[in-house]
Every structure is written in structure tokens, then in C-alpha cells.
Design an enzyme around this catalytic site. Structure first.
Site: not given
Lengths: 503, 285
Positions: A195, A247-249, A252, A269, A303, A400
Site C-alpha cells: 500500500k 513510517g511513524s513510530t 509502528g 522502519e 526519517c 521528529e
């Protein structure tokens, strides 16, 4: 801001100014509407369509199908069928040949892909043309060669593929992240449902055409477009064996929770807040370029961006002055112009996030400097910005920003640099600038980060593992380690010991 | 006249010391037939947190010790275990109701596992790392490094000593420090192992052993923000999915339940490591 700063940042018109050099979009043959790519065919999604826009002009590019749960079911079923009947039965050599074909086709359509990427993402054409697309081709070439050499991947003889891989990728490097995910998965013998991000689905659609040209068996790669709901349905689909997410923590973490206990193998990641450490013996000219590359590459939507500059105290003023001078020469504007250094922020939502965190930075007492840039009237733009006098507890030093915003902190000793660099829950990347090789080795040893660049920054290569420590995620992409993320060991040789006490 | 024995008081092992549980609680350890053997400390949440603090403070020293040194320290544990065979055999026979030969076999296997893992300390990085042929003027190396603090639920069904060794040793090889919840029903050999560790060259805090209820302690370790890895080898009877969910809050590395005792493997070493890749520029000469 001092008077000197102002002088540096005002761009006087001069005969040295570059004339516009826009890349033509005539190379693109875009459709008005793109459906999902399932089982080798473009099909319409069952959800409402959405429009993907150019962040530089806010103009619509194409309408895109939104995949609902039934579409995700169909895509996973196609991937399962292709895995069982075709892809897992193919020899490694043949799998490799398909990947080599894809690599060549990417090279042949490189310019078209670069234009589509810059149009949809907002990144400067010089970056999509010289970094993203060549790396995409390199990724397929690298993993193509692994497909018939899995016995040498360090997992013992005959390692096994996992099955169907669910892959969710971000908007900052749409096509490159697709390559990072698909190339090792296919080389290892898995099939894929991927996706792309909802703001940047375009290059994936062109890639689907490339897959058709390559004659890749139907169902081996399926592409479902949509937003978070589509990703959620894909990751949590019961017939998926492997999840790969960049993507974002926050997301995740949610994925790690949602697949707990399912036995799905996962690589994540996630975010980072990289320290870029500049010692006073660093080659300053190169360091300035490296700092700029570290945080302003891809509008800072990286990132592993070097968003925390740690400068040795005695060279702080010199570095900051030279940095401001350098930033004042950067050109912001049309991403398709070959002279553009800084393109558009990918979306309105991201632009608002960058504004919010920057305002917090000021409110917390950091000193803000912004390069003077001509802002286009439409689109999403944020000029390169530096914060000095930043404290380690400031939110712009901890969170971030994912934009062209650099926080500058200082240190006196190498030990202090290491302590400050490691003072974060993240651990994705770091940079070290010093002329002293022995110091670089010692500092690199002590940094808790997965990728460390010494006297360079933001280098990527398919042969090199990439991934983070701590809350920057699990697993590695790239290299032998990245291949291992898509394989199950068939058993290492174990010593001749028995399970004592189990008689 | 028979001699009156001197029963041992069993305590926790935290930071190289042998404290009682701060909660003051103990629980009864019996033979399989129910005969009283000893009271063991029933570790609390506070004990678990103290153990994590001890593991963190020991991490820097242990992870930066040379690989050669770590290998020797791990081998030294095997030497000391060998020297205290009778004690371990007696405890295994008593707590697990094993025959002497079965207890001996378990001890031998545990000693051999230490020796096997000791030898990996200065080799695993050569197998798990590599130089990367990147395009451009760079010297690029990937090397494995320890993840940090690993919290472990030791195997709970049998093999109390071997199970413990099979989960501790691989985590130590790369330089991690550990907090481990021992076999609840047969914890005596775990406490005796901590005496071996305390008198070996293993620095205090590198291994912290808690006795008590894994169901009670494990959730605190799973959600602890300063723990980097969670080994659920012996958690099959627990609500281990909940533990994995709690671990996701800080994106801990998690390894799932294992049937029996995990066999020695380099995978068990590498699962508690991170790969660090360093790009060094080459000059143009």
C-alpha cells in the site's frame, strides 16, 4: 538576527540568476483515474475514489481508487494464489531474471518515473532523477542476484520464504520505499501486497505498468491504494505472513500491538532524531555541505535526517554563520525545475505540523532563523530554518519534525557529544565529522544508532543494511540483513547436545 | 546420632548482591511429592525494577568488554559449575524429582551449553556482520551490537537449570545484561547458579535472577521503558500476548514462547543484537 545575517540572506537579482529550466511533463502519459493493481490487472476499488494532487500547485493529477476491506481480501487472495501456484515453485534463477527485467525497465523509464515522483511528491527533480530512481533500479539489480543464492544468506542451507508479505510505505520516498520492500521480498520467494501512501500513489501505478511489461506472473505483486484504513486492513489480514512498515513510530507501535501473538514476522522502519556531530577538526566545507544534505535533503522528510546538529562549542559561531550563508543560496520553488534545491512540503497536514513544532521551538526560547526564499503563491512551502540556543529538553530537539528544520546544540568533549547524541528514545542514524580517524571509530562505537555516516550523510545503497536501534524500529532493510527479513532459517547447525533432564 | 543439617536460605540475586525481596515475601519450594525443601524469595515489582536498574548500570562495562574477555568470563562459569556438580545434582534431584543420571545429564548439558556459547563471544560478529560493497568512495561495515537489557521468563515446565542457562547464555554473548525470572516451581538451582555467577568473573548486575511468580513479575518487565528485549521462552502458560502488547509500547524486541528448552543456536545470540552500519569516507588520495 544580526545585520550581517540579513545581508547574507537577501538574494539580490543579478545576471548570475538561473533562468527557469523546468523538466517537461510531456513524457508522462497519465490516466485520469487509476484503479488498484490486483492479480496482474488494474481493477476499480470498491471504496470512494480520492484525488492525488501536486503539492507545489495543489492541482489535481489523477483520481485514485480507495481499497476497502473486500479489495484487500481480493489482493491478499491473489498474492496467496500466486505464492502457492507460481512464485514459490519457480527456481531462484527465474525469480532473479524477473527482478533483473524490472531493474532494466525502471532504467528505461527513469525520466518518466522521476517526473511523476516530483509531480506527486513535491521533491526536486534533481533528487528524484539523480537519487530516488537510480537507487530504485539498483535495489532491483542487487536483490535480483540474491534470488538464486539464498543458501549463502547466512541462515543455513535452504532458507524458506515466509509467504504473503503485507507492506505499507510512506510518502517521503514513494518509489524508493516500494523498491526497498518489493525487491528483497520477491528475491526471497514471497509474494506481496503493498500500500503506497495516500498522498503519493502515482509512481506505484506506473511501476504496476512496468510489472506488466516485465511479464511478472499475475498476483506476485498487488498494489492497493488508500489511507490508514486500507493499511490497517492489510496489516491485520489473517492470511498475511509478514508485515513490513516504514513510517511513524506511533503507527509502528500500533502495528506491533495489533499483530502481537499472530506469529507474523515484522520489520518496522520508524522515526528518528539523528545527531549530526561536528568536531572542531572537521573539514568545515564538507561538513557544511553534509549538514545541508543531512537535514534539507528531500525537504527534511527523511526519517534518518540529521535534525540535531551537535557542534563543538569553539566552532559553533563559524559553523552557524557559514550554514546561514550556504542556505541563503538554496533555491526553493518548482520541483520540476532542474535548478530547484528545495521543493514543496508533501501535504497541508505536514506543513501544519512543521509550523506547529517550529512555533513551539520559539516559544521554548530557541532562536529562529529562516532563509529568505520567494514563496510561491500556491502549494505547501516551508523555507529552510535553523534553531540555535536549543536545549536538550526542547521539543524541537526531541520530536521528529520531518521538515526542513535544524536544531543546533553544542558540546565541549567527545564524551558529552556521545551522551547528548544518545539522549533520545530513537536510534536510527547519526553523523560524525572529524579529520581524526581514530576519534571517528571511537565515537561510532559508542553511538546507539543503526546507521552512522562518518564525514558524509544520507548515503543509501542496496548493499548496505539500514534500520534502527530502540524505538526506531526492528529489522534491517538492504544488504544480506534485509534479505534475511524475508526468510526463515531452515535451522542452523546446532551442537551435539541433548535436552538433558527431559528423559 | 545423625547430624542436624544446616538448610540454606535462598534469596534473590540483584546487582551482584543477594537481597531478600523488599516485600518481605517468600514462597514454599517443595519436592514434586510436596515435601518442604526451602523458602524462596517471592520477588515483587520493586525487586524487578531494582534488577533493571542494576542491569542498566552494568551494561556499559559488559558490552564494552573485549569479546575475548567476555568469552573467558563465560567459560569461567562453566568451570565453576563443573566444580560444584554435586550441589546442582542434589538440587535438581530434589526439586524436579529426577533420577541421579537424569539430573547429571541436565547439568552436563548446561555446562556444555556455557562452553559452546563462550566460544561464540569472539566469533559471532564475524558471522553476523559484513563489509558491504557499496557504490562510491566509502568503506562500509555492518557489525552486530547488543540490544541492551533483556528481560527473560525462563522455561517453566522442566529442566530448571538447563532452561535458565539456555536463555541467559546467548543474551550474554554479545554483551547484553539480563533480568531473568527463574523456574517458579524449581528455583533452587537458579539461586545456586547466582552464587556461581557471583564468585565467577561476571560483573555484578550483568545477570539478575528473580525467583517468584512469572505471572506477577513479567508484566512489569514487559512494560518497563528501560528494557530493550523480552524473551518469553517460558511464558507459554502466561498471558503472553498481553506481554507482547505491553512490550510494543517501547518497541522492545520480543521472542515468543518455546516448547521445552531452546536448543543452542547462533540465532538466539543474534536475536538480541542490533546491526550497526558505519559509512566511512575514503579520500580521493
Amino acid at each position: 538576527m544580526t545585520e550581517n545575517d540579513t545581508a547574507l540572506s537577501v538574494k539580490a537579482p543579478s545576471f548570475l540568476d538561473y533562468a527557469p529550466a523546468p523538466e517537461s511533463t510531456s513524457i508522462l502519459h497519465l490516466k485520469k483515474h487509476y484503479g488498484l493493481f490486483i492479480d496482474g490487472e488494474f481493477v476499480d476499488g470498491r471504496g470512494d475514489s480520492f484525488t492525488t494532487i501536486s503539492p507545489a500547485t495543489e492541482k489535481a493529477i489523477a483520481s485514485i481508487s480507495n481499497a476497502n476491506n473486500a479489495d484487500v481480501d481480493a489482493a491478499v487472495a491473489a498474492a496467496r494464489k500466486a505464492y502457492d501456484r507460481t512464485w514459490s515453485k519457480l527456481s531462484g534463477a527465474d525469480r532473479g531474471k524477473y527482478l533483473f527485467r524490472i531493474a532494466r525497465l525502471v532504467q528505461e523509464r527513469a525520466r518518466e518515473l522521476a517526473v511523476a515522483e516530483s509531480l506527486d511528491n513535491g521533491k526536486p527533480i534533481k533528487e528524484s532523477r539523480d537519487v530516488d530512481v537510480p537507487l530504485v533500479a539498483a535495489w532491483f539489480f542487487y536483490y535480483a542476484g540474491w534470488a538464486d543464492k539464498l543458501d549463502y544468506a547466512g541462515l543455513g542451507p535452504n532458507p524458506q520464504s515466509l509467504g504473503v508479505a503485507a507492506q505499507v510505505i510512506p510518502w517521503n520516498f514513494p518509489l524508493l520505499m516500494l523498491a526497498w520492500k518489493i525487491a528483497p521480498a520477491l528475491a526471497a520467494g514471497n509474494t506481496v501486497v503493498i500500500k503506497p501512501a495516500e498522498t503519493t500513489p502515482l509512481s506505484a501505478m506506473i511501476f504496476a505498468e512496468i510489472l506488466q511489461q516485465a511479464g511478472l506472473p499475475n498476483g506476485v505483486v498487488n498494489i492497493v491504494t488508500g489511507a490508514g484504513d486500507t493499511g490497517h486492513a492489510l496489516v491485520n489480514h489473517p492470511d498475511v505472513n509478514k508485515v513490513a512498515f516504514t513510517g511513524s513510530t506511533g503507527v509502528g507501535r500500533a502495528i506491533a500491538k495489533s499483530i502481537a501473538g499472530t506469529g507474523k514476522k515484522v520489520t518496522l522502519e520508524l522515526g528518528g532524531k539523528a545527531a549530526n556531530i561536528v568536531f572542531d577538526d572537521a573539514p568545515i566545507d564538507q561538513a557544511i555541505e553534509g549538514i545541508v544534505d543531512g537535514i534539507f535533503f528531500n525537504q527534511g522528510h527523511v526519517c534518518c535526517a540529521g535534525s540535531r546538529l551537535l557542534v563543538q562549542e569553539n566552532i559553533h559561531d563559524e559553523v552557524v554563520d557559514r550554514l546561514k550563508a550556504r542556505l541563503s543560496t538554496l533555491r526553493m520553488g518548482d520541483p520540476l525545475d532542474k535548478n530547484t534545491d528545495i521543493g514543496a512540503i508533501n501535504s497541508k497536514a505536514q506543513l501544519e505540523r512543521i509550523h506547529e513544532l517550529s512555533n513551539i521551538g520559539e516559544a521554548e526560547g530557541a532562536e529562529r532563523w529562516t532563509a529568505k526564499c520567494d514563496m510561491p503563491q500556491t502549494g505547501f512551502w516551508f523555507a529552510p530554518t535553523i534553531f540555535t540556543n536549543v536545549s536538550t529538553s526542547s521539543r524541537i530537539a526531541r520530536e521528529e519534525v520531518f521538515g526542513p528544520v535544524l536544531s543546533v546544540l553544542t558540546f565541549r568533549t567527545p564524551a558529552e557529544a556521545v551522551a547528548k547524541a544518545n539522549n533520545t528514545p530513537y536510534g536510527l542514524s547519526a553523523g560524525i565529522w572529524s579529520d581524526k580517524g581514530s576519534r571517528i571509530l571511537a565515537v561510532a562505537d559508542k553511538l546507539r544508532a543503526g546507521v552512522i555516516w562518518a564525514n558524509t550523510f544520507n548515503r543509501f545503497d542496496p548493499a548496505s543494511p539500514f534500520g534502527g536501534y530502540k524505538e526506531s524500529g526492528y529489522g534491517r532493510e538492504g544488504g544480506r540483513h534485509g534479505l534475511a527479513s524475508y526468510l526463515e532459517s531452515s535451522g542452523w547447525a546446532t551442537p551435539a547436545v541433548t535436552k538433558g533432564g527431559k528423559k | 546420632m545423625t547430624r542436624l543439617t544446616v538448610p540454606k536460605t535462598y534469596k534473590l540475586y540483584i546487582g551482584g548482591k543477594f537481597p531478600r525481596s523488599e516485600s518481605g515475601r517468600t514462597y514454599e519450594v517443595t519436592t514434586k511429592k510436596g515435601a518442604f525443601l526451602a523458602n524462596a524469595a517471592l520477588a515483587s515489582r520493586k525487586d524487578a525494577r531494582d534488577a533493571v536498574v542494576a542491569a542498566r548500570s552494568a551494561f556499559n562495562g559488559w558490552s564494552t568488554a573485549t569479546a575475548y574477555n567476555r568469552g573467558q568470563v563465560l567459560y569461567r562459569i562453566a568451570e565453576l559449575l563443573e566444580g560444584r556438580r554435586e550441589q546442582f545434582i542434589d538440587e535438581l534431584m530434589a526439586t524436579e524429582s529426577l533420577s541421579k543420571s537424569a539430573a547429571t545429564a541436565q547439568l552436563d548439558t548446561a555446562i556444555d551449553a556455557w562452553v559452546w556459547y563462550a566460544g561464540w563471544a569472539d566469533k559471532y560478529a564475524q558471522v553476523a556482520g559484513n563489509g558491504n560493497p557499496v557504490s562510491g568512495p566509502y568503506f562500509n561495515l555492518s557489525t552486530p551490537e547488543p540490544s541492551g537489557i533483556i528481560a527473560i521468563v525462563a522455561p517453566q515446565d522442566s529442566s530448571s537449570l538447563l532452561g535458565l542457562v539456555s536463555v541467559i547464555a546467548p543474551a550474554l554473548v554479545s554483551g547484553n545484561t539480563v533480568v531473568v525470572v527463574a523456574h517458579q516451581g524449581a528455583p533452587l538451582s537458579a539461586i545456586s547458579l547466582s552464587e556461581v555467577l557471583a564468585t565467577s568473573d561476571v560483573p555484578g548486575g550483568v545477570v539478575n535472577i528473580l525467583t517468584g511468580s512469572p505471572a506477577e513479575i513479567a508484566p512489569w518487565l514487559a512494560s518497563h521503558a528501560d528494557v530493550n528485549g523480552l524473551d518469553l521462552a517460558g511464558a507459554e502458560q502466561l498471558e503472553w500476548v498481553d506481554l507482547q502488547i505491553a512490550a510494543a509500547d517501547t518497541l522492545k524486541r520480543v521472542s515468543g514462547p518455546v516448547v521445552g528448552v531452546p536448543a543452542p543456536s547462533i540465532e538466539r545470540i543474534v536475536q538480541w543484537t542490533e546491526t550497526k552500519t558505519v559509512w566511512h569516507t575514503k579520500s580521493m588520495i
